[in-house]
Design a protein around this motif. Structure first.
Motif, PDB file in Angstrom:
ATOM      1  N   TYR A 122       0.811  -1.144   0.087  1.00 48.45           N
ATOM      2  CA  TYR A 122      -0.076  -0.065  -0.042  1.00 48.45           C
ATOM      3  C   TYR A 122       0.698   1.350  -0.032  1.00 48.45           C
ATOM      4  CZ  TYR A 122      -3.612   3.408   1.366  1.00 48.45           C
ATOM      5  OH  TYR A 122      -4.123   4.623   1.140  1.00 48.45           O
ATOM      6  N   ILE A 123       1.855   1.125   0.924  1.00 49.42           N
ATOM      7  CA  ILE A 123       2.698   2.332   0.991  1.00 49.42           C
ATOM      8  C   ILE A 123       3.607   2.804  -0.327  1.00 49.42           C
ATOM      9  CG2 ILE A 123       4.527   3.527   2.245  1.00 49.42           C
ATOM     10  CD1 ILE A 123       3.310   2.737   4.780  1.00 49.42           C
ATOM     11  N   GLY A 124       4.054   1.539  -0.618  1.00 47.68           N
ATOM     12  CA  GLY A 124       5.006   1.458  -1.596  1.00 47.68           C
ATOM     13  C   GLY A 124       4.565   1.796  -2.947  1.00 47.68           C
ATOM     14  N   TYR A 125       3.427   1.336  -3.265  1.00 51.15           N
ATOM     15  CA  TYR A 125       2.849   1.602  -4.632  1.00 51.15           C
ATOM     16  C   TYR A 125       1.584   2.336  -5.039  1.00 51.15           C
ATOM     17  CZ  TYR A 125       6.270  -2.048  -5.332  1.00 51.15           C
ATOM     18  OH  TYR A 125       7.376  -2.899  -5.442  1.00 51.15           O
ATOM     19  N   HIS A 126       0.823   2.625  -3.692  1.00 48.37           N
ATOM     20  CA  HIS A 126      -0.746   3.279  -3.866  1.00 48.37           C
ATOM     21  C   HIS A 126      -0.305   4.674  -3.494  1.00 48.37           C
ATOM     22  CE1 HIS A 126      -3.419   0.252  -5.371  1.00 48.37           C
ATOM     23  NE2 HIS A 126      -2.633  -0.656  -4.321  1.00 48.37           N
ATOM     24  N   ILE A 127       0.380   4.986  -2.606  1.00 50.15           N
ATOM     25  CA  ILE A 127       0.590   6.276  -1.934  1.00 50.15           C
ATOM     26  C   ILE A 127       1.916   6.872  -3.061  1.00 50.15           C
ATOM     27  CG2 ILE A 127       1.308   7.865  -0.186  1.00 50.15           C
ATOM     28  CD1 ILE A 127       0.196   5.825   1.461  1.00 50.15           C
ATOM     29  N   PRO A 128       1.563   8.079  -3.839  1.00 43.03           N
ATOM     30  CA  PRO A 128       2.351   8.848  -4.401  1.00 43.03           C
ATOM     31  C   PRO A 128       3.735   9.105  -3.683  1.00 43.03           C
ATOM     32  CG  PRO A 128       0.173   9.819  -4.859  1.00 43.03           C
ATOM     33  CD  PRO A 128       0.208   8.707  -3.646  1.00 43.03           C
ATOM     34  N   THR A 129       4.911   9.029  -4.429  1.00 40.81           N
ATOM     35  CA  THR A 129       6.100   9.505  -3.821  1.00 40.81           C
ATOM     36  C   THR A 129       6.488  10.738  -4.292  1.00 40.81           C
ATOM     37  OG1 THR A 129       6.563   6.838  -3.778  1.00 40.81           O
ATOM     38  CG2 THR A 129       8.472   8.537  -3.512  1.00 40.81           C
ATOM     39  N   ARG A 130       6.983  11.353  -3.375  1.00 36.47           N
ATOM     40  CA  ARG A 130       7.574  13.014  -3.698  1.00 36.47           C
ATOM     41  C   ARG A 130       9.046  12.989  -3.269  1.00 36.47           C
ATOM     42  NH1 ARG A 130       4.968  16.753  -5.852  1.00 36.47           N
ATOM     43  NH2 ARG A 130       5.790  18.474  -4.698  1.00 36.47           N
ATOM     44  N   GLU A 131       9.924  13.524  -4.094  1.00 32.64           N
ATOM     45  CA  GLU A 131      11.292  13.721  -3.993  1.00 32.64           C
ATOM     46  C   GLU A 131      11.623  14.651  -2.494  1.00 32.64           C
ATOM     47  OE1 GLU A 131      13.420  11.806  -5.122  1.00 32.64           O
ATOM     48  OE2 GLU A 131      11.973  10.781  -6.232  1.00 32.64           O
ATOM     49  N   ALA A 132      10.720  15.527  -2.287  1.00 36.01           N
ATOM     50  CA  ALA A 132      10.999  16.622  -1.298  1.00 36.01           C
ATOM     51  C   ALA A 132       9.768  17.001  -0.938  1.00 36.01           C
ATOM     52  CB  ALA A 132      12.067  17.475  -1.535  1.00 36.01           C
ATOM     53  N   CYS A 133       9.723  17.779   0.172  1.00 37.77           N
ATOM     54  CA  CYS A 133       8.359  18.436   0.611  1.00 37.77           C
ATOM     55  C   CYS A 133       8.137  19.331  -0.400  1.00 37.77           C
ATOM     56  CB  CYS A 133       8.547  19.143   1.884  1.00 37.77           C
ATOM     57  SG  CYS A 133       8.708  17.822   3.095  1.00 37.77           S
ATOM     58  N   SER A 134       6.855  19.515  -0.536  1.00 37.60           N
ATOM     59  CA  SER A 134       6.257  20.695  -1.796  1.00 37.60           C
ATOM     60  C   SER A 134       6.547  21.906  -1.156  1.00 37.60           C
ATOM     61  CB  SER A 134       4.740  20.468  -1.766  1.00 37.60           C
ATOM     62  OG  SER A 134       3.994  20.568  -0.853  1.00 37.60           O
ATOM     63  N   GLU A 135       6.413  22.916  -2.189  1.00 36.61           N
ATOM     64  CA  GLU A 135       6.909  24.338  -1.784  1.00 36.61           C
ATOM     65  C   GLU A 135       5.637  25.136  -1.558  1.00 36.61           C
ATOM     66  OE1 GLU A 135       9.651  25.417  -0.642  1.00 36.61           O
ATOM     67  OE2 GLU A 135      10.515  23.503  -0.850  1.00 36.61           O
ATOM     68  N   GLU A 136       4.466  24.571  -2.278  1.00 36.52           N
ATOM     69  CA  GLU A 136       3.380  25.646  -2.211  1.00 36.52           C
ATOM     70  C   GLU A 136       2.468  25.090  -0.961  1.00 36.52           C
ATOM     71  OE1 GLU A 136       0.752  24.534  -5.597  1.00 36.52           O
ATOM     72  OE2 GLU A 136       2.581  24.303  -6.714  1.00 36.52           O
ATOM     73  N   LEU A 137       1.933  26.390  -0.472  1.00 36.56           N
ATOM     74  CA  LEU A 137       1.068  26.174   0.905  1.00 36.56           C
ATOM     75  C   LEU A 137      -0.281  26.366   0.526  1.00 36.56           C
ATOM     76  CD1 LEU A 137       3.467  28.532   3.140  1.00 36.56           C
ATOM     77  CD2 LEU A 137       3.265  26.097   3.165  1.00 36.56           C
ATOM     78  N   PRO A 138      -1.179  25.539   1.187  1.00 36.08           N
ATOM     79  CA  PRO A 138      -2.645  25.540   0.954  1.00 36.08           C
ATOM     80  C   PRO A 138      -3.166  26.888   1.736  1.00 36.08           C
ATOM     81  CG  PRO A 138      -2.077  23.798   2.574  1.00 36.08           C
ATOM     82  CD  PRO A 138      -0.735  24.468   2.025  1.00 36.08           C
ATOM     83  N   GLU A 139      -4.135  27.205   1.199  1.00 41.01           N
ATOM     84  CA  GLU A 139      -4.859  28.283   2.091  1.00 41.01           C
ATOM     85  C   GLU A 139      -5.568  27.774   3.299  1.00 41.01           C
ATOM     86  OE1 GLU A 139      -5.203  31.849   1.143  1.00 41.01           O
ATOM     87  OE2 GLU A 139      -4.075  31.324  -0.346  1.00 41.01           O
ATOM     88  N   ALA A 140      -5.472  28.506   4.546  1.00 37.63           N
ATOM     89  CA  ALA A 140      -5.897  28.299   5.476  1.00 37.63           C
ATOM     90  C   ALA A 140      -7.452  28.178   5.381  1.00 37.63           C
ATOM     91  CB  ALA A 140      -5.582  29.161   6.448  1.00 37.63           C
ATOM     92  N   GLU A 141      -8.172  27.082   6.063  1.00 31.04           N
ATOM     93  CA  GLU A 141      -9.587  26.735   5.953  1.00 31.04           C
ATOM     94  C   GLU A 141     -10.005  26.926   7.312  1.00 31.04           C
ATOM     95  OE1 GLU A 141     -10.078  22.676   4.956  1.00 31.04           O
ATOM     96  OE2 GLU A 141      -8.855  23.004   3.056  1.00 31.04           O
ATOM     97  N   GLY A 142     -11.411  27.151   7.269  1.00 30.62           N
ATOM     98  CA  GLY A 142     -11.813  27.434   8.425  1.00 30.62           C
ATOM     99  C   GLY A 142     -13.155  28.501   8.652  1.00 30.62           C
TER     100      GLY A 142
END
Length: 142
Positions: A122-142
């Motif tokens: 599951y972890i190896g093949y179903h969850i996408p792999t990133r080389e590093a943490c993303s740089e984009e930040l999501p908007e705060a929800e709430g």
């Protein structure tokens, strides 16, 4: 009542944050679920803490990448899977050393192996792999 819920979310978020940080250092202790719970609690109780968590250099990538569907960094996958295999095999060896070969210990070993294979798949093949943490930040929800 809303004030009480806010404080409860704040406390649960803080405890989850601490447990998530502990998970970065202890094998078989999850990091991402606790950080996701902390983010969910902070978004309902403290915009400042939510923003801090999402923008944090080390912790933020776990939450951001999961929330955006981008996956898990390669290093996190390797560490998680390696730790899982080592600790599951160590657990099996400790049980066998103390109890010996019996029907239930063999069943335990087989169960551990099957669960480890399923989690690895599951972890190896179903969850996408990133080389590093993303740089984009999501908007705060709430």
């Amino acid at each position: 009542m809303k004030r009480a819920v806010r404080y409860i979310c704040l406390v649960v978020g803080a405890v989850s944050l601490v447990l998530g940080v502990i998970g970065m250092f202890l094998p078989m202790w999850p990091t991402t679920p606790f950080l996701l719970l902390a983010a969910a609690c902070f978004v309902r109780s403290s915009e400042r803490l939510y923003t801090w968590l999402i923008e944090h250099e080390r912790l933020g990538c776990y939450v951001r990448d999961y929330m955006s569907g981008r996956g898990i960094p390669r290093r996190a996958k390797v560490v998680a899977l390696g730790t899982m295999w080592v600790t599951s095999q160590a657990s099996w060896m400790v049980i066998m050393a103390h109890v010996g070969v019996r029907g239930w210990t063999v069943g335990y070993a087989v169960l551990l192996f099957v669960v480890a294979i399923a989690v690895h798949y599951y972890i190896g093949y179903h969850i996408p792999t990133r080389e590093a943490c993303s740089e984009e930040l999501p908007e705060a929800e709430g």
